[in-house]
Design a protein around this motif. Structure first.
Motif, PDB file in Angstrom:
ATOM      1  N   GLY A 247     -16.520  46.299  40.811  1.00 23.12           N
ATOM      2  CA  GLY A 247     -15.605  46.126  41.931  1.00 23.12           C
ATOM      3  C   GLY A 247     -14.767  44.874  41.810  1.00 23.12           C
ATOM      4  O   GLY A 247     -13.570  44.871  42.146  1.00 23.12           O
ATOM      5  N   GLN A 250     -12.070  45.494  39.356  1.00 21.59           N
ATOM      6  CA  GLN A 250     -11.105  46.430  39.947  1.00 21.59           C
ATOM      7  C   GLN A 250     -10.074  45.689  40.789  1.00 21.59           C
ATOM      8  O   GLN A 250      -8.877  45.978  40.718  1.00 21.59           O
ATOM      9  CB  GLN A 250     -11.836  47.464  40.807  1.00 21.59           C
ATOM     10  N   TYR A 294     -15.155  53.522  43.623  1.00 20.69           N
ATOM     11  CA  TYR A 294     -13.918  53.139  42.956  1.00 20.69           C
ATOM     12  C   TYR A 294     -12.826  52.970  44.006  1.00 20.69           C
ATOM     13  O   TYR A 294     -12.722  53.778  44.946  1.00 20.69           O
ATOM     14  CB  TYR A 294     -13.501  54.214  41.943  1.00 20.69           C
ATOM     15  N   ARG A 295     -12.019  51.945  43.847  1.00 24.93           N
ATOM     16  CA  ARG A 295     -10.972  51.657  44.829  1.00 24.93           C
ATOM     17  C   ARG A 295      -9.890  52.734  44.791  1.00 24.93           C
ATOM     18  O   ARG A 295      -9.367  53.066  43.720  1.00 24.93           O
ATOM     19  CB  ARG A 295     -10.330  50.300  44.550  1.00 24.93           C
TER      20      ARG A 295
END
Length: 449
Positions: A247, A250, A294-295
């Motif tokens: 994260g 990301q 996941y973003r």
């Protein structure tokens, strides 16, 4: 002085942007709709168009299509509400440089405009002084309709600067396609940097990608170290296995894609970067987004120009030319005479599903070329395949102590797992019931690189 055209139907927003950007030293013109923007651009050259999505008369999407035809030198930045991000991604596919979500942040806006202007300068500099390509144009082997479609897609996306996402199973040739895009792009004279995100420990990935300032953390080097993004400056960075990043990475990658800038680990000074990003994954990122792993905003940024690479079992008619190519390659590399594959062996190969795809074909043919004594590659030279005779373990005598014997057996198991996974260490580790780190250690221990 760089010229900026703003198309925004909200008067307060438009006048505020004009005043703000004029104060930054740009020559700025503001208009209230897409039709006015198009007519203004026809009568004068602008470096950047900053346009709203929803406007009367001509909306943002139609304006982009018209502008890319009449004023291709103008970099277009789309402004949109988050609810319409999918439409903004479509705008990038149609030729926009990037998009910003409303309300637009000042530092993000200025960084994005600077990135668009820098990209234009680099393109002009490259056009004016061509140099030899940084990597050779790779061979993509295949005659099927699926491969021809990929050829066509590569030619189209190579001309753009937009992020590309390659989707497909391990071993399907995504790295080769990324290299082909780079080799056909205006960035071909600059570096192509290949990064396997899954092979770098999570704790080190951020520093490997973005670099470190000296003394950034205990044990850090005493000198500043450039990361992969800086080493790819002006060229292309290929982020393989992008679905495996944490994260924290990301978030930082999202900023690079949005603003074309980042800070080194331990640094405070933003670094502006001109680099094209090509990413690849064998994961379903939509599922990862739905599950919160996941973003979503990063997924939208990556999935601007997707290319789906099919598994080899879906285009089996490309297996014979691939085999011929790898036979020629490995007979030449090993200094051997001409060889060819027998009809029986070829039939086995065309029936086989190749779960490791092209990488597994390459590994199998390299092995077969070395194992075959004469000019023909026979079924017995393809061990481990369905309907192919296996090489008996007794043919490879085990010598030494019990500990040595166990090591030799372990080595063979790892070799077989790597072969069946097409060289994918993650899949090999899963098949053997161990961690990826253990596989990496054993590969190094037994010299299997």
């Amino acid at each position: 002085m760089e010229r900026i055209l703003i198309a925004e139907d909200d008067r307060n927003t438009r006048e505020g942007l004009v005043e703000l950007l004029s104060g930054e030293g740009y020559e700025v013109t503001g208009v209230a709709d897409g039709e006015q923007a198009y007519e203004t651009a026809r009568n004068g050259q602008f470096d950047v168009l900053l346009t709203d999505m929803k406007m009367p008369r001509v909306n943002g999407l139609n304006l982009i299509k018209r502008m890319t035809g009449t004023s291709p030198e103008t970099s277009i930045i789309m402004m949109t509400a988050f609810a319409t991000v999918e439409t903004a991604v479509k705008a990038m596919r149609d030729g926009a440089f990037t998009y910003l979500t409303k309300p637009v942040k000042l530092d993000e806006l200025l960084a994005t405009i600077e990135g668009a202007l820098q990209e234009k300068k680099n393109r002009r500099r490259t056009d004016a002084s061509p140099k030899p390509p940084s990597i050779p144009d790779p061979d993509i082997i295949g005659e099927s309709a699926q491969i021809r479609d990929i050829f066509d897609r590569v030619e189209k996306v190579a001309r753009a600067n937009t992020t590309v996402l390659l989707l497909g199973e391990s071993g399907t040739g995504k790295s080769l396609i990324a290299r082909a895009i780079h080799a056909r792009s205006y960035r071909k004279e600059h570096p192509f940097v290949d990064v396997s995100c899954a092979s770098i420990p999570e704790s080190l990935l951020e520093s490997e990608l973005f670099g470190t300032e000296k003394g950034a953390y205990t044990g850090a080097l005493s000198t500043t170290r450039k990361g992969y993004f800086e080493r790819a400056a002006g060229g292309t960075i290929f982020l393989d296995e992008i679905g495996e990043i944490s994260g924290a990475v990301q978030v930082k990658l999202l900023r690079v894609l949005q603003e074309r800038r980042f800070e080194r680990l331990g640094g405070t000074e933003p670094l502006h970067i001109d680099v094209r990003v090509i990413a690849a994954t064998n994961r379903n990122l939509e599922d990862a987004v739905a599950e919160g792993r996941y973003r979503q905003d990063l997924y939208y940024r990556l999935n601007v120009l997707p290319i789906v690479v099919p598994p080899l079992r879906e285009h089996r008619n490309d297996i014979p030319p691939l085999i011929d190519y790898f036979i020629r390659k490995y007979t030449r590399e090993n200094g051997l005479g001409d060889k060819h594959i027998s009809e029986e062996a070829l039939e086995i190969c065309t029936r086989y599903d190749w779960p490791g795809n092209i990488r597994e074909v390459e590994n199998a043919i390299e092995s077969a070329v070395v194992l075959s004594d004469g000019e023909r590659i026979l079924p017995e030279h393809l061990p481990g395949f369905p309907h192919a005779p296996a090489i008996e373990a007794a043919e490879v005598p085990v010598q030494g102590s019990l500990k040595d014997s166990r090591g030799q057996a372990e080595k063979r198991l790892i070799q077989q797992a790597l072969l069946e996974s097409g060289g994918n260490r993650t899949r090999a580790a899963e098949a053997l019931g161990v961690t990826v780190r253990t596989i990496q250690y054993k590969i190094k221990k037994y010299g299997l690189q």
